[in-house]
Design an enzyme around this catalytic site. Structure first.
Site, PDB file in Angstrom:
ATOM      1  N   ALA A  10       0.874  -1.011   0.139  1.00  0.00           N
ATOM      2  CA  ALA A  10       0.173  -0.059  -0.042  1.00  0.00           C
ATOM      3  C   ALA A  10       1.098   1.376  -0.030  1.00  0.00           C
ATOM      4  O   ALA A  10       2.048   1.109   0.467  1.00  0.00           O
ATOM      5  CB  ALA A  10      -0.935   0.224   1.096  1.00  0.00           C
ATOM      6  N   GLY A  16       0.533  -4.961   0.995  1.00  0.00           N
ATOM      7  CA  GLY A  16      -0.777  -5.080   0.146  1.00  0.00           C
ATOM      8  C   GLY A  16      -0.378  -5.662  -1.267  1.00  0.00           C
ATOM      9  O   GLY A  16      -1.482  -6.250  -1.743  1.00  0.00           O
ATOM     10  N   GLU A  34      -0.800  -9.254  -0.444  1.00  0.00           N
ATOM     11  CA  GLU A  34      -2.345  -9.358   0.204  1.00  0.00           C
ATOM     12  C   GLU A  34      -2.930  -9.329  -1.442  1.00  0.00           C
ATOM     13  O   GLU A  34      -3.923 -10.120  -1.471  1.00  0.00           O
ATOM     14  CB  GLU A  34      -2.944  -8.386   0.840  1.00  0.00           C
ATOM     15  CG  GLU A  34      -2.019  -8.626   2.281  1.00  0.00           C
ATOM     16  CD  GLU A  34      -2.323  -7.307   3.160  1.00  0.00           C
ATOM     17  OE1 GLU A  34      -2.149  -6.146   2.919  1.00  0.00           O
ATOM     18  OE2 GLU A  34      -2.930  -7.503   4.093  1.00  0.00           O
ATOM     19  N   GLU A  91       4.528  -5.322   7.361  1.00  0.00           N
ATOM     20  CA  GLU A  91       3.905  -4.228   8.041  1.00  0.00           C
ATOM     21  C   GLU A  91       4.217  -3.934   9.383  1.00  0.00           C
ATOM     22  O   GLU A  91       4.159  -2.848   9.987  1.00  0.00           O
ATOM     23  CB  GLU A  91       2.520  -4.430   8.011  1.00  0.00           C
ATOM     24  CG  GLU A  91       1.650  -4.192   6.764  1.00  0.00           C
ATOM     25  CD  GLU A  91       1.759  -5.436   5.733  1.00  0.00           C
ATOM     26  OE1 GLU A  91       2.557  -6.429   5.888  1.00  0.00           O
ATOM     27  OE2 GLU A  91       0.936  -5.157   4.815  1.00  0.00           O
TER      28      GLU A  91
END
Ligand code: COA
Length: 260
Positions: free
Chosen positions: A66, A112, A115, A135
């Protein structure tokens, strides 16, 4: 369709979506998530698109996570909303799409990015790919389904190791752990994805979509996957594809499916 952060191409019923922010290692900002959602919904609604390949532009990254610059100053409420919207708009959408989605992991798939790959139905990685959920090194946890889907794919022990250490793993380890289905050279990555797509496309699209729903049912809260399987199995008997598939078998010819 034209997008700011995506490139799209369609060939032989396969739709290729390339996330195109190479200067930022294809990090998922709000705009990119929005556009991915639009592109996937468009593809799902197009009868001529029978499989989707998702990849990143450049030599270095699938998606490096992200976009950290967008959420660095967020509050608790904004953090919760960011995660919830991401689940809804993109990650659950990919997982539940009726058109099969193959991730072509061509480099870093972090946070992300991993993911997103894990939401896809199949993952193929090039041998230079690196995967991880870093993260906790930022003081946060995976928020786009990583704590759930990683454990589903590699088991709880390996998932907790990857998440707590924040370490990246190699494509070879990802293959051994079951995180990816195949590892290829960078040059043959898209060809391998296409080979898988072509095989899936030759099968009944309605049955493929039913299979996705039935397998996903195992991971949905409060849903009996066996009951969903029974229902989906029975429903197939009412389709033109089922009549064509069984008739073609008995007539010793190749089935031509219409997806109806
Ligand atoms: N969000 C925002 N920008 C990112 C990013 C991310 N997740 N990942 C990379 N970028 C940007 C960098 O800030 C840099 O931009 P700049 O040139 O404007 O400074 C550019 O992409 C290139 O990245 P850089 O770090 O210089 O490349 P590198 O080869 O030295 O390192 C990584 C590659 C993947 C190891 C490193 O970029 C990284 O650790 N990224 C963050 C991974 C992460 O924590 N993801 C989870 C987010 S929740």
């Amino acid at each position: 369709m034209t997008f700011e952060n995506l490139l799209t191409a369609s060939e032989n019923n396969v739709f290729i979506i390339t996330i195109n922010r190479p200067d930022k290692l294809n990090a998922l900002n709000k705009k990119t998530i929005e556009e991915l959602s639009q592109a996937l919904l468009f593809a799902e609604g197009d009868i001529n698109i029978r499989a989707i390949v998702l990849t990143g532009s450049g030599q270095k990254a699938f998606v490096a996570g992200a976009d950290i610059s967008e959420f660095a100053n967020f509050s608790i409420e904004q953090g919760k909303a960011l995660s919830a919207e991401g689940h809804d708009k993109l990650f659950n959408l990919v997982q539940n799409l009726k058109t099969p989605v193959i991730a072509a992991i061509n480099g870093f798939a972090l946070g992300g990015g991993l993911e997103l790959a894990m939401s896809c139905h199949i993952r193929v990685a090039s041998d230079n790919a690196k995967m991880g959920l870093p993260e906790v090194s930022l003081g946060v946890i995976p928020g786009y389904g990583g704590t759930q889907r990683l454990a589903q794919l590699v088991g709880k022990g390996k998932a907790l190791e990857m998440i707590m250490t924040a370490d990246m793993i190699s494509a070879a380890d990802a293959l051994t752990w079951g995180l990816v289905n195949y590892v290829t050279t960078p040059e043959t990555l898209l060809a391998k994805c296409n080979e898988l797509a072509v095989k899936i496309i030759s099968r009944s699209p309605v049955a493929v979509a039913a299979a996705i729903r039935a397998v996903n049912a195992n991971y949905a809260d409060g849903v009996n996957g066996f009951a969903i399987e029974i229902d989906e199995f029975g429903t197939c008997f009412g389709t033109e594809d089922f009549k064509e598939g069984t008739t073609a078998f008995l007539e010793k010819r190749k089935a031509v499916f219409t997806g109806k």
